[in-house]
Design an enzyme around this catalytic site. Structure first.
Site, PDB file in Angstrom:
ATOM      1  N   TYR A 164     -24.759  27.818  24.602  1.00 43.28           N
ATOM      2  CA  TYR A 164     -25.305  27.507  23.273  1.00 43.28           C
ATOM      3  C   TYR A 164     -26.586  28.308  23.005  1.00 43.28           C
ATOM      4  O   TYR A 164     -26.946  28.549  21.859  1.00 43.28           O
ATOM      5  CB  TYR A 164     -25.605  26.012  23.121  1.00 43.28           C
ATOM      6  CG  TYR A 164     -24.383  25.123  22.996  1.00 43.28           C
ATOM      7  CD1 TYR A 164     -23.092  25.652  22.986  1.00 43.28           C
ATOM      8  CD2 TYR A 164     -24.510  23.745  22.881  1.00 43.28           C
ATOM      9  CE1 TYR A 164     -21.980  24.832  22.888  1.00 43.28           C
ATOM     10  CE2 TYR A 164     -23.395  22.922  22.775  1.00 43.28           C
ATOM     11  CZ  TYR A 164     -22.139  23.473  22.780  1.00 43.28           C
ATOM     12  OH  TYR A 164     -21.037  22.655  22.669  1.00 43.28           O
ATOM     13  N   LYS A 175     -16.567  24.061  36.241  1.00 41.65           N
ATOM     14  CA  LYS A 175     -15.287  24.764  36.277  1.00 41.65           C
ATOM     15  C   LYS A 175     -15.444  25.873  37.313  1.00 41.65           C
ATOM     16  O   LYS A 175     -15.310  27.065  37.017  1.00 41.65           O
ATOM     17  CB  LYS A 175     -14.969  25.308  34.870  1.00 41.65           C
ATOM     18  CG  LYS A 175     -13.576  25.865  34.722  1.00 41.65           C
ATOM     19  CD  LYS A 175     -12.468  24.826  34.672  1.00 41.65           C
ATOM     20  CE  LYS A 175     -11.103  25.501  34.615  1.00 41.65           C
ATOM     21  NZ  LYS A 175      -9.973  24.543  34.582  1.00 41.65           N
ATOM     22  N   ASP A 189     -11.844  19.997  32.874  1.00 43.58           N
ATOM     23  CA  ASP A 189     -10.589  19.565  32.250  1.00 43.58           C
ATOM     24  C   ASP A 189     -10.105  18.265  32.884  1.00 43.58           C
ATOM     25  O   ASP A 189      -9.639  17.360  32.195  1.00 43.58           O
ATOM     26  CB  ASP A 189      -9.521  20.675  32.296  1.00 43.58           C
ATOM     27  CG  ASP A 189      -9.391  21.353  33.638  1.00 43.58           C
ATOM     28  OD1 ASP A 189     -10.314  21.280  34.467  1.00 43.58           O
ATOM     29  OD2 ASP A 189      -8.330  21.970  33.884  1.00 43.58           O
ATOM     30  N   ASP A 194     -21.911  18.320  26.226  1.00 45.32           N
ATOM     31  CA  ASP A 194     -21.718  18.032  24.809  1.00 45.32           C
ATOM     32  C   ASP A 194     -20.336  17.411  24.601  1.00 45.32           C
ATOM     33  O   ASP A 194     -20.190  16.360  23.963  1.00 45.32           O
ATOM     34  CB  ASP A 194     -21.840  19.346  24.018  1.00 45.32           C
ATOM     35  CG  ASP A 194     -21.767  19.134  22.520  1.00 45.32           C
ATOM     36  OD1 ASP A 194     -21.949  17.991  22.063  1.00 45.32           O
ATOM     37  OD2 ASP A 194     -21.519  20.125  21.800  1.00 45.32           O
ATOM     38  N   ASP A 234     -19.673  13.197  24.154  1.00 48.32           N
ATOM     39  CA  ASP A 234     -19.113  12.693  22.903  1.00 48.32           C
ATOM     40  C   ASP A 234     -17.782  11.972  23.158  1.00 48.32           C
ATOM     41  O   ASP A 234     -17.510  10.931  22.569  1.00 48.32           O
ATOM     42  CB  ASP A 234     -18.945  13.829  21.893  1.00 48.32           C
ATOM     43  CG  ASP A 234     -20.281  14.171  21.233  1.00 48.32           C
ATOM     44  OD1 ASP A 234     -21.212  13.359  21.331  1.00 48.32           O
ATOM     45  OD2 ASP A 234     -20.397  15.242  20.617  1.00 48.32           O
TER      46      ASP A 234
HETATM   47 MG   LIG Z   1     -21.989  16.746  20.371  1.00 48.18          MG
HETATM   48 MG   LIG Z   2      -6.511  22.458  32.866  1.00 41.76          MG
END
Ligand SMILES: [Mg+2]
Ligand SMILES: [Mg+2]
Lengths: 354, 354
Positions: B142, B189, B221, B245, B249
């Site tokens: 970001y 990851k 994931d 983030d 959420d």
């Molecule tokens: Mg958010």
């Molecule tokens: Mg995957």
């Protein structure tokens, strides 16, 4: 239609479930008078055992010479448990995707009425859910330049996308929406990321050629919420590689069973169809593996070639099997039906359809 | 304890709910003999109206001179609906976080027994859920370099992290785990990203100084799945900015009400506490906004300064309010209790506690 289909059944339960998918395709060929030619080749641990290579040259050649690839599963504990192993079964699939230029991953997510009670979500939330995720598969941060500073104290990964990479998958997604509920949702983070802004620009421009499809946008953090709060709002979701990885795995659990989830990986010249479940080595040869995900991947194969009625008939046969409890033990622990029996029921349903 | 607390109530329902948080803190000060000094300053739309700047210099100065910031909410439709507006209320919070060097966002997620039926997840899935997410807030993709090629056809975003950025938040997360269930899960990851591998290396090294905390790892994931399948397995989740983030959420919706969720943003010298809900302008001045998220953010403030008993007492007061239905209409549409009444109940509960 004449189709040459490469069969890469792979490891563990791969061969058993793929056999049922072939049986289903043969039934479809019989009923609709198609000609499907199947040819098998090794991939994964089986291929390492035979040739030392998880994706032998001949296997890739066969796939390139075929119209489509029917894929089973790969992975074997004898390699997983050996951290020194240089060659791993999973490399077979990654190299295959790359070799065939498969740039789009497609994951349908559907709430089957009979399985709703297995979902972690409440019935009223999940009912009516039927969407599909188009995930870009060869670009983005997973494939961008990686750097680690010499002192090992700073690292970076680059996420990049080109207009062309976005266009080709966007067309596939819009076309899919056209054959469905005519709604496309682009998931991005355009309020923060430059690549997301490019996605939004390119997809918006392409959307002008698909005026019958409504296009909307959702930030990825909001998408992660909406998939749980109101999954039935979606039709086709289009997104970049990493966002697609996260939300398609999130989406995979809301239907209640991973044993029913199929996927496709599509390129300009090739397409590969596979269940999303793994090789489940503990179940190998026991006739207990659920063949439905593999059978539904065969339905996706038919859909890919525009054989909508044929794909629908498989879906219908699967729904019927679920309805009457013709399922393996993962879906009903009291069931006495095995992999083969479920596959036979579905093939018979198709053969006796009129 | 003596604390100087800057109050930035902001827009919409911000002032109403923050008033209840102050009332709660005053009750705590009374019972435990602390000295809390409150001083208010404008931020957001209110500050733009007064000074043209969503974060006036004096407001930032006050925050820097205070021990903590109690924040309400910002955002006003009159700016949202004006696409030409150069100055936006939301910039106030972003600049404040940056100005105060707040590098860690903390989001507790808890299933309250009385609200479980409001969750999109089934009771048996959500029961016992009580975890907190530590999200890095100033680094990662970001804030990385963004590029758009001259022809506008290629874009990129750079994700980078340094050892130092990871270390400072990791210490906070390990310390938090020590005061909780002693389990830390790093979400990354690392099978794909260089930055994730750096996170894993640094966090593993720091973990050696927190031998009483067990450390495990989860790919993002898989984390997106596990938060739905089995949220009660988590204690403290630590992760980088974008992953945080998305999963915070996602996590925010599983408890059943956003009106109860508080957050903290913490730096080396400052800390800011706020409800995660927005300014909800339609409810402004109507005495219907739920003050509990703001009150719980006050509890987080106390926790931050090591005042565990005090924070627990607020939690207990909130649980009691929920139990007896002393709630606003968002939680019970037949309720006749307003913002002030709920705040008073909680303050009275604290004052009469022994
Ligand atoms: Mg958010
Ligand atoms: Mg995957």
């Amino acid at each position: 239609m004449k189709l040459k289909i490469a069969v890469l059944a792979g490891d563990g339960i791969g061969p058993e479930v793929t056999a049922q998918a072939i049986k289903t395709l043969e039934a479809i060929a019989e009923v609709y008078d198609h000609e499907f030619e199947f040819e098998s080749a090794p991939v994964g641990a089986v291929a390492i055992d035979e040739t030392g290579n998880p994706l032998p040259e001949e296997t890739l050649d066969l796939c390139e010479a075929s119209d489509a690839v029917l894929f089973g599963a790969i992975g074997d504990p004898k390699y997983d448990n050996d951290p020194s192993a240089k060659v791993r079964p999973e490399q077979g699939l990654l190299r295959l995707r790359k070799g065939l230029g498969l740039f789009t991953n497609i994951r349908p997510i559907k709430a089957y009425e009979t399985l709703i009670d297995k979902s972690p979500l409440k019935r009223e939330i999940i009912e009516g859910t039927d969407f599909t995720i188009y995930r870009e598969l060869t670009g983005g941060i997973y494939f961008g330049e990686k750097q680690l500073s010499k002192d090992g104290k700073e690292a970076s990964d680059l996420c990049s996308y080109s207009e062309k990479e976005i266009e080709r998958i966007a067309h596939l997604a819009f076309k899919a929406a056209r054959n469905r509920k005519k709604k496309l949702t682009l998931v991005d983070k355009a309020n923060v990321l430059e690549t997301s802004r490019l996605w939004r620009k390119v997809v918006t421009a392409i959307g002008k050629s698909y005026k019958d499809v409504s296009l909307d946008f959702l930030f990825v953090d909001n998408a992660a919420m909406q998939i749980i709060l109101n999954p039935s709002q979606f039709d086709v979701i289009l997104t970049e590689n990493m966002f697609g990885d996260i939300i398609s795995d999130e989406g995979s659990v809301i239907g209640g069973s991973i044993g029913l989830l199929a996927s496709a990986s599509v390129g300009d010249k090739s397409a590969l169809f596979e269940p999303i479940h793994g090789s489940y080595p503990q179940a190998k040869g026991k006739d207990i593996a659920n063949p439905i995900a593999s059978i539904l991947s065969a339905a996706m194969l038919l859909e890919h070639f525009g054989l909508h009625d044929e794909a629908d008939l498989i879906d219908q046969a699967v729904e019927r099997a679920l309805e009457i409890g013709m399922v393996t033990q993962d879906l009903d622990k009291d069931s006495t039906y095995g992999t083969r029996k479920v596959g036979e029921f579905i093939a018979d349903y198709i053969l006796t359809f009129d």
